[in-house]
Design an enzyme around this catalytic site. Structure first.
Site, mmCIF file in Angstrom:
data_model
loop_
_atom_site.group_PDB
_atom_site.id
_atom_site.type_symbol
_atom_site.label_atom_id
_atom_site.label_comp_id
_atom_site.label_asym_id
_atom_site.label_seq_id
_atom_site.Cartn_x
_atom_site.Cartn_y
_atom_site.Cartn_z
ATOM 1 N N GLU A 293 -9.484 -2.023 5.108
ATOM 2 C CA GLU A 293 -10.059 -1.635 6.391
ATOM 3 C C GLU A 293 -11.343 -2.407 6.675
ATOM 4 O O GLU A 293 -11.983 -2.926 5.756
ATOM 5 C CB GLU A 293 -10.368 -0.128 6.363
ATOM 6 C CG GLU A 293 -9.134 0.745 6.232
ATOM 7 C CD GLU A 293 -8.441 0.998 7.570
ATOM 8 O OE1 GLU A 293 -7.747 1.995 7.682
ATOM 9 O OE2 GLU A 293 -8.608 0.182 8.517
ATOM 10 N N HIS B 15 -7.074 -4.655 10.070
ATOM 11 C CA HIS B 15 -6.798 -4.450 8.638
ATOM 12 C C HIS B 15 -5.479 -5.084 8.229
ATOM 13 O O HIS B 15 -4.539 -5.195 9.018
ATOM 14 C CB HIS B 15 -6.857 -2.976 8.266
ATOM 15 C CG HIS B 15 -5.704 -2.130 8.725
ATOM 16 N ND1 HIS B 15 -5.830 -1.152 9.688
ATOM 17 C CD2 HIS B 15 -4.410 -2.111 8.340
ATOM 18 C CE1 HIS B 15 -4.663 -0.572 9.869
ATOM 19 N NE2 HIS B 15 -3.786 -1.134 9.058
ATOM 20 N N ASP C 129 -7.320 -2.650 14.170
ATOM 21 C CA ASP C 129 -8.718 -2.924 13.780
ATOM 22 C C ASP C 129 -8.802 -4.123 12.837
ATOM 23 O O ASP C 129 -9.838 -4.373 12.225
ATOM 24 C CB ASP C 129 -9.343 -1.680 13.123
ATOM 25 C CG ASP C 129 -8.595 -1.261 11.868
ATOM 26 O OD1 ASP C 129 -8.935 -0.190 11.302
ATOM 27 O OD2 ASP C 129 -7.680 -1.991 11.439
ATOM 28 N N ASP D 167 0.819 -1.211 0.000
ATOM 29 C CA ASP D 167 0.000 0.000 0.000
ATOM 30 C C ASP D 167 0.859 1.271 0.000
ATOM 31 O O ASP D 167 2.076 1.217 0.141
ATOM 32 C CB ASP D 167 -0.918 0.006 1.236
ATOM 33 C CG ASP D 167 -0.192 -0.413 2.522
ATOM 34 O OD1 ASP D 167 -0.868 -0.806 3.475
ATOM 35 O OD2 ASP D 167 1.061 -0.349 2.550
HETATM 36 C C1 GLP Z 1 -0.448 0.291 8.466
HETATM 37 C C2 GLP Z 1 -0.110 -0.554 7.250
HETATM 38 C C3 GLP Z 1 -0.323 -2.018 7.485
HETATM 39 C C4 GLP Z 1 0.325 -2.419 8.812
HETATM 40 C C5 GLP Z 1 -0.375 -1.660 9.916
HETATM 41 C C6 GLP Z 1 0.178 -2.075 11.297
HETATM 42 O O1 GLP Z 1 -1.805 0.567 8.480
HETATM 43 N N1 GLP Z 1 -0.899 -0.164 6.089
HETATM 44 O O2 GLP Z 1 0.260 -2.752 6.407
HETATM 45 O O3 GLP Z 1 0.200 -3.821 9.019
HETATM 46 O O4 GLP Z 1 -0.147 -0.262 9.723
HETATM 47 O O5 GLP Z 1 1.356 -1.343 11.537
HETATM 48 P P1 GLP Z 1 2.293 -1.656 12.788
HETATM 49 O O6 GLP Z 1 3.079 -2.889 12.400
HETATM 50 O O7 GLP Z 1 3.172 -0.435 12.919
HETATM 51 O O8 GLP Z 1 1.420 -1.888 13.983
#
Ligand code: GLP
Length: 251
Positions: A153, A148, A146, A77
């Site tokens: 989402e 995702h 959440d 993304d």
């Molecule tokens: C962002 C990214 C996701 C990632 C999520 C969790 O939203 N788009 O790909 O998994 O954050 O991030 P973290 O690993 O910092 O908790």
């Protein structure tokens, strides 16, 4: 490391003492597969969870154990709109945490373009790139608080193709730590859809911390639902869930 099995499910969760052990384990899988297939297709995630793993990949490269010269990478993304040269962009994050430290050719970096003039056309372009791969060899994943994955989402459907999505308030708050002010966090993103993730031959999902416990519980123990996008991985052929005790605390 201990393994948690789930009744009548084909997957299990591996629980480690800390993120360093997780990173070593994940890197071991990827390095072994890369040695057998130099033209590796590696799906990448951003966020804090994969960073120790990326450090391990850099260490393996610097030790001369692996090369990325024939690898192609595909990121999940990118914010939209965002300047791809900004440190807050996901491309900027990947350059800082991996790309600038390995021998990956610039043209082998595939990620949605945060500065594309037309977001919908960029989503279609990126999907065409993914379609040409026939699926990555390994997709690295984190999971949002959440549930995702990528920026898929919570919602009322699993969206197959790369698409433009609005970001939930929770995601904007969670990701605001990378920006000077929450008002600077983009409210939209371009994300690989569930199809791009599910077409990976293998997924490695990394989750640590108490704030991921509910998402991991919902993704692994509840019936699959678009309300928790990570739960779709229950249908994936080969996903390993690498957790620490906090993230596994509700399993
Ligand atoms: C962002 C990214 C996701 C990632 C999520 C969790 O939203 N788009 O790909 O998994 O954050 O991030 P973290 O690993 O910092 O908790």
């Amino acid at each position: 490391m201990r393994e948690i099995l789930f009744e009548s499910k084909h997957y299990s969760a591996l629980v480690f003492k800390n993120e360093t052990e997780i990173a070593h384990y994940a890197a071991g899988i990827v390095v072994n597969q890369m040695k057998n297939k130099p033209e590796f297709l590696l799906g990448l995630a951003t966020g804090s969870s994969p960073v120790p793993f990326y450090k391990e990949l850099i260490r393996e490269y610097q030790a001369g154990n692996i090369s990325f010269a024939k690898v192609n990478t595909y990121n999940l993304d990118e914010y939209y709109p965002i300047d791809p040269t900004s440190p807050q962009s996901f491309l900027g994050f990947m350059r800082e945490n991996l790309f600038d430290h390995i021998d990956l050719p610039e043209e082998a970096i595939h990620i949605p373009r945060g500065n594309a003039p037309d977001a919908e056309e960029e989503a279609r372009r990126y999907q065409r790139e993914l379609n040409r791969t026939g699926g990555t060899d390994i997709q690295i994943l984190g999971i949002g608080s959440d549930g995702h994955i990528g920026f898929n989402e919570p919602g009322d459907a699993f969206i197959y193709d790369t698409h433009v999505t609005g970001l939930t308030r929770q995601t904007i708050e969670d990701n605001s730590r990378f920006f000077e002010d929450i008002s600077q966090v983009p409210t939209k993103a371009l994300t690989m859809g569930i199809g791009g993730i599910m077409n990976a031959k293998m997924c490695i999902l990394i989750a640590t911390g108490k704030n991921k416990a509910q998402a991991i519980h919902d993704a692994l123990k509840c019936d699959p639902t678009p309300a928790c996008q990570g739960s779709v991985l229950q249908f994936h052929q080969n996903t390993v869930f690498l957790l620490d005790e906090d993230a596994a605390s509700l399993l």
